[in-house]
Design a protein around this motif. Structure first.
Motif, short mmCIF file in Angstrom:
data_model
loop_
_atom_site.label_atom_id
_atom_site.label_comp_id
_atom_site.label_asym_id
_atom_site.label_seq_id
_atom_site.Cartn_x
_atom_site.Cartn_y
_atom_site.Cartn_z
N ALA A 15 0.84 -1.21 0.00
CA ALA A 15 0.00 0.00 0.00
C ALA A 15 0.86 1.25 0.00
N GLN A 16 1.95 1.25 0.78
CA GLN A 16 2.86 2.39 0.79
C GLN A 16 3.52 2.59 -0.56
N ARG A 17 3.99 1.51 -1.16
CA ARG A 17 4.67 1.60 -2.46
C ARG A 17 3.71 2.08 -3.54
N LEU A 18 2.45 1.63 -3.50
CA LEU A 18 1.46 2.08 -4.48
C LEU A 18 1.17 3.57 -4.32
N VAL A 20 3.18 5.87 -3.10
CA VAL A 20 4.37 6.60 -3.55
C VAL A 20 4.42 6.59 -5.07
N ALA A 21 4.12 5.47 -5.68
CA ALA A 21 4.15 5.37 -7.14
C ALA A 21 3.12 6.30 -7.78
N LYS A 22 1.97 6.45 -7.16
CA LYS A 22 0.95 7.34 -7.71
C LYS A 22 1.38 8.79 -7.66
N THR A 23 2.03 9.19 -6.59
CA THR A 23 2.44 10.59 -6.46
C THR A 23 3.67 10.91 -7.30
N GLU A 24 4.53 9.94 -7.55
CA GLU A 24 5.76 10.17 -8.30
C GLU A 24 5.65 9.74 -9.76
N ALA A 25 4.51 9.29 -10.18
CA ALA A 25 4.36 8.75 -11.53
C ALA A 25 4.63 9.82 -12.58
N VAL A 26 5.46 9.46 -13.54
CA VAL A 26 5.70 10.31 -14.70
C VAL A 26 5.03 9.62 -15.87
N THR A 27 4.13 10.32 -16.49
CA THR A 27 3.40 9.68 -17.58
C THR A 27 4.22 9.71 -18.86
N ALA A 28 4.36 8.57 -19.44
CA ALA A 28 5.08 8.46 -20.71
C ALA A 28 4.17 8.91 -21.84
N ALA A 29 4.73 9.59 -22.79
CA ALA A 29 3.95 10.08 -23.92
C ALA A 29 4.29 9.35 -25.21
#
Length: 179
Positions: A15-18, A20-29
């Motif tokens: 849950a912690q890793r998810l 963190v991943a949501k807040t730091e996610a960089v969307t690839a274009a």
């Protein structure tokens, strides 16, 4: 009891890793690819599935960049050589197609929404790219086709050409494969 505790710990860590991943996610274009030594960016929203190189059945009396058809997931797809298509009007040297087929060769399908049942042959995948990976714009090539969007310079100083696949599939030259 120990198993229950370790399962709870695992769930908490996940849950912690998810979060963190949501807040730091960089969307690839873009999907970054290479074809005949040139680097291209294919918009992810216009790209489809990636397939390993497959046997291609040649189709006679077609343009040189139209390699033929391949059976992928039970459907027939037209196979377009990206390097040959892009270089069709230029006098640059092309490595022969047989020399370019390697274990890294891939077929990238066009998104179904584009309405063309085709795949683009590339020499190798270079990964996903986001806007944050580029530092600026490069010069647009002289006489570039309409489907060349913009040139981007990455932080290493390498030039990438963004392709607009929607414009490509609307080009009369692309739609008329007969030689």
């Amino acid at each position: 009891m120990a198993k229950r505790q370790s399962l709870r710990d695992l769930q908490e860590r996940l849950a912690q890793r998810l979060s963190v991943a949501k807040t730091e996610a960089v969307t690839a274009a873009w999907l970054a690819v290479e074809s005949n030594g040139n680097r291209y960016l294919l918009p992810l929203v216009q790209s489809g599935e990636i397939f390993p190189w497959s046997a291609v059945q040649r189709v006679p009396y077609t343009k040189p960049w139209y390699l033929g058809v391949a059976s992928l997931r039970g459907g027939l797809h037209g196979v377009i050589d990206l390097a040959m298509l892009v270089e069709s009007g230029s006098t640059s040297t092309m490595t022969t197609q047989n020399e370019r087929i390697t274990s890294e060769s891939r077929l990238v399908s066009l998104h179904a929404a584009l309405g063309v049942n085709a795949v683009i042959w590339i020499d190798r995948l270079l990964g996903l790219r986001s806007a944050a990976m580029f530092s600026g714009f490069g010069p647009r090539p002289d006489g570039a086709p309409a489907y060349f969007n913009r040139s981007l310079m990455d932080v290493q100083g390498l030039l990438w050409q963004e392709l607009d696949l929607q414009v490509l599939v609307g080009e009369p030259e692309f739609l008329a494969i007969a030689a």
